[in-house]
Design an enzyme around this catalytic site. Structure first.
Site: not given
Length: 359
Positions: A247, A270
């Site tokens: 993430d 991310h």
């Protein structure tokens, strides 16, 4: 000149007597100081509280949670300028859900994680909270690993196939590995964190926090394993670290102010995300965020700002400077239409202003 030389002659009998007396005095003072250290340490030698002295075995299979709790209680209660909680090197401590609560008696408490601390498998948790290790209301906290310490969150036991395919339920039940809450004057440095069940490090409602020289890793497909998450905190510096997760490498959430991110290698993951803000129509704000000298390598996003549709509030004074992208899908992205699965009225939005990109 000759008389002066005789008076200051270190081999003279008068000087020998004075030196002998001084030596005795110094020895007495050192002895008294040593006794004082033992008293001030509350039982720890030099104010150091080794978890092994409280029953921890560090064999990787025995539950050492109680020993950690007892050692913390002794260290936190010790008076003096500082106290140290020590987890020795070349040991693997199996530790369950643990809360390290303050305030502590000393002005600085140092947690030395020189070995490995391993979380139990998901099936072994008798009680589940939103954290694995929590530092709460501790002012003057240092957690350091001297580049050997490791937090192993055993995250693979939490990540199911359905979780990897977007089922939020399994993610929300998983804990953050290390949560710092309601603390001030904090340093987290020189340790590694791998395979957190959910977020690796959470900084919540805290101030004057310095996070530096960390190595954070989790598989690219691991769910919600943010490297460092900041919320409702200010005066936070995250520097000189390498983060690769499933993430956000770093996420800067609601209520955060004066956050600096500098010298980060991010990937996979991310990106560095400001947000998300305004979920379920919430009124939220973020301001004075400085992101600089970041290398994004093999990430889905780079410099990202994300807000939920229908949210309210603002995000302002955000800068991205000296950013390098290598194989990044969305290098620079502002997404103000982050969608919830539930239908939310699309009236209003989080206002963005003074966003700058340089080099």
């Amino acid at each position: 000149h000759n008389n002066s030389s005789r008076v200051n002659d270190p081999t003279g009998p008068t000087s020998m007597g004075i030196i002998g007396i001084l030596r005795i005095a110094i020895l007495l003072l050192v002895g008294l100081a040593w006794c004082g250290v033992l008293v001030a340490g509350g039982g720890g030698v030099d104010g150091v509280f080794n978890v092994e002295d409280y029953g921890a075995l560090g064999d990787g299979t025995t539950d050492d949670t109680k020993a950690f709790v007892d050692a913390w209680a002794a260290a936190c209660g010790a008076t003096g300028s500082s106290a140290t909680l020590l987890m020795p090197a070349a040991k693997s401590f199996l530790v369950g859900l643990t809360r390290f609560s303050g305030p502590c008696a000393s002005t600085r408490i140092i947690v030395q994680v020189l070995g490995t601390i391993t979380a139990p498998a998901a099936s072994a948790w008798s009680e589940k909270k939103n954290y694995w290790l929590l530092f709460y209301q501790v002012d003057g906290l240092t957690v350091t690993g001297n580049n050997t310490g490791l937090l192993d969150g055993s995250g693979e036991t939490w990540w199911s196939d359905k979780c990897k395919h977007g089922d939020d339920d399994c993610v929300t039940k998983a804990p953050t590995a290390l949560l710092v809450m309601n603390c001030t004057d904090v340093e987290l440095s020189q340790f590694s964190s791998k395979d957190s069940p959910q977020m690796h490090i959470g900084l919540s409602m805290s101030g004057k926090v310095n996070v530096t020289q960390l190595t954070i890793t989790a598989p690219e497909d691991s769910p919600n394993t943010d490297g460092v998450h900041v919320d409702r905190s200010e005066d936070v510096h995250i520097t000189g670290s390498t983060i690769g997760t499933g993430d956000d490498c770093i996420s800067i959430g609601p209520g955060s102010r004066f956050v600096t991110v500098d010298g980060i290698v991010c990937g996979p993951g991310h990106g560095v995300s400001v947000g998300s803000l305004g979920r379920n129509g919430a009124n939220e704000s973020v301001e004075y965020i400085d992101v600089r000298n970041v290398q994004f390598i093999n990430t889905t996003n780079g410099a990202r700002i994300k807000t939920w549709k229908g949210g309210r509030g603002y995000a302002k004074s955000i800068s991205f400077t000296n950013i390098n992208f290598t194989n990044v899908d969305h290098p620079v992205i502002i997404n103000q239409f982050y969608e919830d699965r539930q239908d939310v009225s699309n009236t209003g939005a989080v206002a963005l202003s003074n966003i700058t990109y340089t080099n």
